[in-house]
Motif scaffolding. Structure first.
Motif, mmCIF file in Angstrom:
data_model
loop_
_atom_site.group_PDB
_atom_site.id
_atom_site.type_symbol
_atom_site.label_atom_id
_atom_site.label_comp_id
_atom_site.label_asym_id
_atom_site.label_seq_id
_atom_site.Cartn_x
_atom_site.Cartn_y
_atom_site.Cartn_z
ATOM 1 N N GLN A 105 0.829 -1.209 0.000
ATOM 2 C CA GLN A 105 0.000 0.000 0.000
ATOM 3 C C GLN A 105 0.861 1.256 0.000
ATOM 4 O OE1 GLN A 105 -3.601 0.217 -0.258
ATOM 5 N NE2 GLN A 105 -2.727 2.161 -0.898
ATOM 6 N N SER A 106 1.884 1.272 0.832
ATOM 7 C CA SER A 106 2.760 2.437 0.881
ATOM 8 C C SER A 106 3.503 2.627 -0.436
ATOM 9 C CB SER A 106 3.763 2.293 2.028
ATOM 10 O OG SER A 106 4.641 3.396 2.071
ATOM 11 N N LEU A 107 3.982 1.527 -1.014
ATOM 12 C CA LEU A 107 4.694 1.619 -2.287
ATOM 13 C C LEU A 107 3.777 2.087 -3.406
ATOM 14 C CD1 LEU A 107 6.918 -1.591 -2.129
ATOM 15 C CD2 LEU A 107 7.706 0.784 -2.053
ATOM 16 N N PHE A 108 2.545 1.605 -3.420
ATOM 17 C CA PHE A 108 1.605 2.033 -4.461
ATOM 18 C C PHE A 108 1.343 3.530 -4.341
ATOM 19 C CE2 PHE A 108 -2.712 2.788 -6.078
ATOM 20 C CZ PHE A 108 -2.550 2.345 -7.375
ATOM 21 N N THR A 109 1.151 3.992 -3.118
ATOM 22 C CA THR A 109 0.863 5.408 -2.898
ATOM 23 C C THR A 109 2.015 6.292 -3.353
ATOM 24 O OG1 THR A 109 -0.583 4.910 -1.023
ATOM 25 C CG2 THR A 109 0.298 7.144 -1.155
ATOM 26 N N TYR A 119 -0.150 -4.950 -7.100
ATOM 27 C CA TYR A 119 0.056 -5.959 -6.060
ATOM 28 C C TYR A 119 0.449 -7.305 -6.670
ATOM 29 C CZ TYR A 119 -0.570 -8.485 -1.690
ATOM 30 O OH TYR A 119 -0.343 -9.252 -0.567
ATOM 31 N N GLN A 120 -0.172 -7.655 -7.788
ATOM 32 C CA GLN A 120 0.193 -8.907 -8.455
ATOM 33 C C GLN A 120 1.646 -8.884 -8.902
ATOM 34 O OE1 GLN A 120 -2.587 -9.734 -11.659
ATOM 35 N NE2 GLN A 120 -4.353 -9.346 -10.325
ATOM 36 N N ALA A 146 7.403 2.620 3.414
ATOM 37 C CA ALA A 146 8.158 2.181 2.236
ATOM 38 C C ALA A 146 8.099 3.269 1.177
ATOM 39 C CB ALA A 146 7.588 0.878 1.702
ATOM 40 N N VAL A 147 9.276 3.684 0.684
ATOM 41 C CA VAL A 147 9.339 4.807 -0.254
ATOM 42 C C VAL A 147 10.117 4.469 -1.526
ATOM 43 C CG1 VAL A 147 9.040 6.623 1.466
ATOM 44 C CG2 VAL A 147 11.331 5.703 1.030
ATOM 45 N N GLY A 148 10.491 3.199 -1.681
ATOM 46 C CA GLY A 148 11.220 2.830 -2.883
ATOM 47 C C GLY A 148 11.530 1.351 -2.943
ATOM 48 N N SER A 187 10.721 6.935 -4.764
ATOM 49 C CA SER A 187 9.700 7.956 -4.781
ATOM 50 C C SER A 187 10.332 9.300 -5.147
ATOM 51 C CB SER A 187 9.048 8.053 -3.399
ATOM 52 O OG SER A 187 8.393 9.289 -3.231
ATOM 53 N N SER A 188 9.590 10.118 -5.855
ATOM 54 C CA SER A 188 10.108 11.448 -6.202
ATOM 55 C C SER A 188 10.472 12.249 -4.961
ATOM 56 C CB SER A 188 9.067 12.214 -7.041
ATOM 57 O OG SER A 188 8.896 11.590 -8.295
ATOM 58 N N LYS A 189 9.848 11.921 -3.839
ATOM 59 C CA LYS A 189 10.125 12.644 -2.596
ATOM 60 C C LYS A 189 11.517 12.365 -2.043
ATOM 61 C CE LYS A 189 5.265 12.741 -1.189
ATOM 62 N NZ LYS A 189 4.273 12.314 -0.150
ATOM 63 N N ILE A 190 12.093 11.211 -2.399
ATOM 64 C CA ILE A 190 13.409 10.872 -1.837
ATOM 65 C C ILE A 190 14.520 10.860 -2.882
ATOM 66 C CG2 ILE A 190 12.375 9.526 0.023
ATOM 67 C CD1 ILE A 190 13.544 7.012 -1.522
#
Length: 236
Positions: A45-49, A75-76, A100-102, A124-127
């Motif tokens: 969920q965190s990775l998808f977000t 998820y698959q 999780a961010v990457g 993630s673009s944030k990191i």
């Protein structure tokens, strides 16, 4: 120069070499981040977000899969990836938020000769261009060279992926050449740029990382005071 009995030039001897272990760690912990073996139920969920925000679809351009607009499809894919041992996937966890961010992985692992590649890197673009991104790469290098005793660590990317090529050099990898028409992905050609670090270079690169990651190199807002210098020009 080493020569054999036929007066031919040959490589330097590798004394007492033994096959190394396959990467098997579950967690690699640092100050800014930790790497955990990919667990879809825990990380999906965190990775998808963070990775599948449609405004950052360009982050998937140079990967052979994605982007994913649908959580179930993501998820698959994540579940199938987590079952693999090559590539061996890890989630990058932000120590401050515990999210999780990457994603990163070891791949093309060859314990017999002590060589492996880092790949499937997706931050993630944030990191991107943050201490988390750099420290995650350091943790993977340190584990492979210091704990497992590998001789060679590779970075490969599409030769048109300018940010990846820049990152490889910043992290201490040395450019070794470009393999033309190396593969096809997303129905397009890829010329692959090769970079590597070998064990003789690692001590100087490690020192550069440790100086940069030191607490005193960051101000109270987490901004670096001096740039990462890895000593990649070390002669071997």
């Amino acid at each position: 120069m080493n020569k054999n009995v036929f007066d031919q030039a040959i490589g330097e001897p590798v004394i007492d070499w033994q096959e190394k272990e396959y990467p098997s760690c579950n967690i690699l912990a640092g100050r800014f981040c930790r790497l955990e073996r990919l667990k879809p139920k825990r990380h999906a969920q965190s990775l998808f977000t963070t990775l599948c925000d449609r405004q950052f679809d360009e982050n998937w351009t140079y990967l052979p899969y994605g982007p994913f607009a649908d959580y179930d499809l993501f998820y698959q894919w994540l579940s199938a990836s987590a079952q693999l041992t090559d590539p061996l996937f890890f989630s990058v966890i932000d120590q401050a938020t515990n999210q999780a961010v990457g994603l990163v992985s070891y791949l093309r692992v060859d314990p017999q000769v002590g060589a492996a590649e880092v790949g499937h890197i997706h931050f993630s673009s944030k990191i991107q261009q943050t201490a988390i991104a750099s420290e995650s790469m350091y943790l993977m290098m340190q584990y492979l060279f210091d704990e497992l005793g590998y001789r060679r660590y590779e970075w490969k990317c599409d030769s048109l992926n300018a940010p990846s090529k820049k990152a490889a050099l910043r992290l201490g990898f040395e450019y070794e050449g470009t393999f033309k028409q190396a593969t096809i992905y997303k129905n397009r050609n890829r010329d692959t740029a090769w970079y590597a670090i070998v064990d003789k270079q690692w001590p100087m690169i490690k020192q550069g990382f440790e100086r940069w990651l030191a607490a005193e190199n960051f101000d109270d807002k987490g901004r670096q005071k001096s740039k990462l210098t890895t000593g990649k020009a070390l002669a071997i």
